[in-house]
Design an enzyme around this catalytic site. Structure first.
Site, PDB file in Angstrom:
ATOM      1  N   ASP A  64       0.073 -28.754  22.564  1.00 39.75           N
ATOM      2  CA  ASP A  64       1.916 -28.644  24.006  1.00 39.75           C
ATOM      3  C   ASP A  64       1.900 -27.140  24.031  1.00 39.75           C
ATOM      4  OD1 ASP A  64       2.194 -28.720  21.111  1.00 39.75           O
ATOM      5  OD2 ASP A  64       3.846 -30.253  21.312  1.00 39.75           O
ATOM      6  N   HIS A  65       2.040 -26.750  22.796  1.00 37.54           N
ATOM      7  CA  HIS A  65       2.267 -24.944  22.650  1.00 37.54           C
ATOM      8  C   HIS A  65       2.015 -24.174  23.589  1.00 37.54           C
ATOM      9  CE1 HIS A  65       4.982 -26.932  19.777  1.00 37.54           C
ATOM     10  NE2 HIS A  65       5.762 -25.909  19.206  1.00 37.54           N
ATOM     11  N   ASP A 119       5.793 -28.828  12.217  1.00 36.30           N
ATOM     12  CA  ASP A 119       6.683 -27.953  13.694  1.00 36.30           C
ATOM     13  C   ASP A 119       7.475 -28.764  12.543  1.00 36.30           C
ATOM     14  OD1 ASP A 119       6.555 -27.533  16.892  1.00 36.30           O
ATOM     15  OD2 ASP A 119       8.282 -28.192  15.884  1.00 36.30           O
ATOM     16  N   ARG A 379      16.891 -23.195  20.421  1.00 34.65           N
ATOM     17  CA  ARG A 379      16.643 -22.129  19.795  1.00 34.65           C
ATOM     18  C   ARG A 379      17.254 -20.898  20.886  1.00 34.65           C
ATOM     19  NH1 ARG A 379      11.873 -24.034  15.808  1.00 34.65           N
ATOM     20  NH2 ARG A 379      13.068 -24.206  14.446  1.00 34.65           N
ATOM     21  N   SER A 533      11.594 -22.128  12.817  1.00 40.36           N
ATOM     22  CA  SER A 533       9.803 -22.827  12.981  1.00 40.36           C
ATOM     23  C   SER A 533       9.633 -22.914  11.605  1.00 40.36           C
ATOM     24  CB  SER A 533       9.028 -21.904  13.591  1.00 40.36           C
ATOM     25  OG  SER A 533       8.292 -21.190  12.552  1.00 40.36           O
ATOM     26  N   ARG A 535       6.522 -21.956  11.534  1.00 42.52           N
ATOM     27  CA  ARG A 535       4.934 -21.585  11.364  1.00 42.52           C
ATOM     28  C   ARG A 535       4.886 -20.877  10.434  1.00 42.52           C
ATOM     29  NH1 ARG A 535       7.886 -17.967  15.974  1.00 42.52           N
ATOM     30  NH2 ARG A 535       7.902 -19.402  17.031  1.00 42.52           N
TER      31      ARG A 535
END
Ligand code: MIC
Ligand code: SF4
Length: 645
Positions: A64-65, A119, A379, A533, A535
């Protein structure tokens, strides 16, 4: 003493530790989710663990990213992810099928279960009474391999809702209001639990919007009761059999209680550049708007898009505004297509994007220089839109669509009667774009295009750490500051040598070069270092550049965990005032650090050569100390496995 909802789920899943706030516990994970930008690393790590099939009840891999595909990189990643999913027992949600959190809400969330996702917005599942927690990919890989998830036992904060939302006021306004009270660090170490009679008036997707943005509070998770509203939503998704009632005990005790009267709530907005920079829309009315973006995992449900379409029907987007809309899932997209709402959106002049994260993560639609952009996202960190000078505001769909029509920030209550939306009895359920794992895993070949580089190796912790403070930064540094995303950098997520060139690039373009020239070193941060995030690239890439420790006043939960997972020490200044005594490029030494950790000493000393000794604490549990000493969680798991054999 009675239990809160979160405590009940934790108790049910507890495998280690005591439920005493702040003490490390381990919980069993029922489900996992990954998305493509964090998923490739997570699956490389899972492969390195040598487990033949996932050991969770359900694991889902979403794309999706990274869906712009401006080069071969994204498509390489997608092919890798699809083949790994087929082989190891993971469901694969194809590109275009939607944003992980929205799709998981529709198709997989189960009240009372635990969900670990690579996520940070995984707590969206709390909208259905599921305990969703965001983490780095390595923790998700470990959960897929059957390992528990470790975290400090959270404190529980009750947000008691009374009354009912007034016309033109929606779920986003609730969470923006909570952000105005708690701030972006007010949720650290907490689970935010929603209760009170006001909950019943909120739909499942309203609740998901609120739970989603608990991530912006820094909270470990957010959760709602599972009630009649939840049952109806799950029934409409054809999943009533998975429903379970879940509520807090009447005598549950909370560490903190916040009261919100929904009757009195007004449309809210977060101003640039932080999600907690919140005010009433009426206070900023009249600001000229250049772009409006509607979508993201926060606000792209059927309800949200139907409200937007209802307002836009028969109207035209203001000439100075570019309106972009990305539906949260293929289900939402197809339903608005079939019921005609999509035609109203197109006819108004809206630009329709595919069902994915898109502009939320800077994948296209960067606004013009100095633009004002109103986004229904979660964000608004500086530069995240792709345009450093852009002024990004966060608001609900009502405020966003009002801005799209009037060309300036406008209180949506000026739009007259609000459109009526009835929650459907049945959603359009079609799971053909979610591919089940292969029944013949041995026949599946893993596809590794040239963008999939091997995992970097990590080293055990050195006895003494020494080097320069390569960068000194302030409070609330985000993972977007540390490891930016966007259309140029995101495609490099599977290639650590290449992506590490961009570490801190928006703050200091020379950082990577300096780190290499100095042979690594340290970063000095303020409060809430690493917010935002999940990440793990914000730890993995600095590790690759030789960062040995980050010294800060305090850390955000997920990032702290990611640093530990990759063998970087998160060290806290015992006296925050010492922050002033340290400068960028100071040469520092932390002698005997590995020995101190081995002996379980709570503090270590930092020497500068000029200043008196500075004391640092680490707050690491014994397990975390062992992980850092081993050079990260993957090494730790592998050593343990070889010792067990
Ligand atoms: C985000 O919203 O910042 C992301 C992109 O979804 C991240 C994950 C990532 O960086 O891949 C998140 O929220 O964890
Ligand atoms: Fe995607 Fe944005 Fe949600 Fe992150 S916050 S998962 S980028 S939609």
């Amino acid at each position: 003493m009675g239990l809160s909802i979160a405590q009940k789920i934790i108790k049910e899943h507890l495998v280690e530790g005591k439920m005493i706030p702040g003490e490390e516990i381990a919980i069993r994970i029922d489900q996992t989710l990954t998305q493509d930008a964090t998923g490739t690393m997570a699956y490389l790590q899972f492969e390195a663990m040598g487990v033949p099939r996932v050991r969770t009840k359900r694991s889902v891999s979403y794309v999706d990213h990274n869906t712009l595909q401006t080069g071969f990189e994204n498509a390489d990643d997608h092919a890798y992810l699809q083949s790994v999913a087929a082989k190891y027992g993971i469901y694969f949600s194809r590109p275009g099928n939607g944003i992980c959190h929205q799709v998981h809400l529709e198709r997989f969330d189960v009240p009372g279960e635990t969900l670990l996702g690579s996520d940070s917005h995984t707590p969206t599942a709390g909208g259905l009474g599921m305990l969703g927690i965001g983490s780095g990919g390595l923790d998700v890989a470990a959960a897929m391999a059957g390992e528990p998830f470790y975290m400090p036992m959270p404190r529980i904060c009750l947000v008691r809702l009374t009354g009912k939302l007034q016309p033109w006021v929606s779920a986003k306004d609730v969470i923006l209001y909570v952000l105005s009270i708690l701030s972006v660090k007010g949720g650290v170490g907490k689970i935010i639990e929603y209760g009170g009679e006001g909950v019943a008036s909120l739909s499942a997707t309203d609740r998901a919007t609120i739970a989603n943005m608990g991530a912006e509070l820094g909270a470990t998770s957010s959760i709602f009761p599972s009630d009649e509203v939840t049952r109806k939503f799950m029934a409409a998704q054809g999943r009533e059999h998975e429903w379970l009632e879940l509520s807090a005990d009447l005598d549950a005790e909370y560490d903190q209680v916040i009261e919100i009267n929904l009757d009195a709530l007004e449309p809210m907005i977060a101003r640039p550049h932080m999600p907690d920079n919140v005010c009433k829309v009426s206070e900023v009315e009249g600001v000229k708007v250049d772009q409006v973006a509607i979508g993201s995992c926060t606000n792209s449900s059927l309800r949200d898009l139907m409200v937007v379409a209802g307002v836009l029907k028969g109207r035209t987007v203001h000439p100075s505004v570019s309106l972009v809309i990305s539906p949260g899932s293929r289900q939402v997209f197809e339903m608005i297509a079939r019921n005609g709402a999509l035609a109203d959106l197109i006819s108004s002049g809206a630009r329709i994007l595919e069902s994915a994260c898109g502009p939320c993560i800077g994948m296209g639609q960067a606004p013009k220089t100095n633009a004002v952009s109103i986004r229904t996202f979660n964000r608004n960190f500086e530069g995240r839109s792709g345009t450093k000078s852009a002024q990004v505001y966060l608001a609900g769909p009502e405020v966003a669509v009002a801005a799209a029509i009037f060309g300036e920030i406008t209180d949506p209550r000026k739009l007259g009667d609000p459109p009526v939306f009835d929650i459907p009895e049945k959603y359009l359920v079609d799971d053909r774009m979610i591919i089940p794992p292969s029944k013949d895993p041995d026949s599946v070949e893993i596809i590794r295009g040239p963008n999939i580089k091997p995992l970097p190796e990590t080293e055990p912790l050195a006895e003494t750490l020494s080097g320069k403070i390569l960068l000194k930064v302030g409070d609330n540094i985000t993972t977007d500051d540390i490891m930016p995303a966007g259309a140029n950098i995101l495609p490099l997520r599977s290639n650590i040598p290449a992506i590490s060139e961009y570490v801190f690039s928006r703050i200091d373009p020379d950082f990577a070069k300096r780190a290499r020239e100095c042979g690594g070193g340290f970063v000095l941060g303020g409060e809430n270092y690493g917010q935002g995030s999940s990440r793990e690239h914000a730890a993995l890439a600095p590790m690759y550049l030789g960062i040995k420790a980050v010294i800060a006043k305090s850390f955000a939960r997920i990032h702290r965990q990611n640093l530990i997972n990759f063998g970087i020490l998160p060290l806290i200044l015992s006296d925050p005032a010492d922050y002033e005594r340290l400068k960028q490029l100071d040469e520092i030494e932390i002698p005997g650090v590995a020995g101190a950790l081995r002996q379980g000493k709570p503090t270590v000393e930092l020497h500068t050569g000029t200043e008196p000794t500075i004391l640092l604490t680490h707050n690491l549990s014994q397990r975390e100390r062992e992980v850092v000493l081993a050079g990260g969680r993957l090494n730790y798991i592998k050593h343990r496995a070889s010792n067990d054999n």
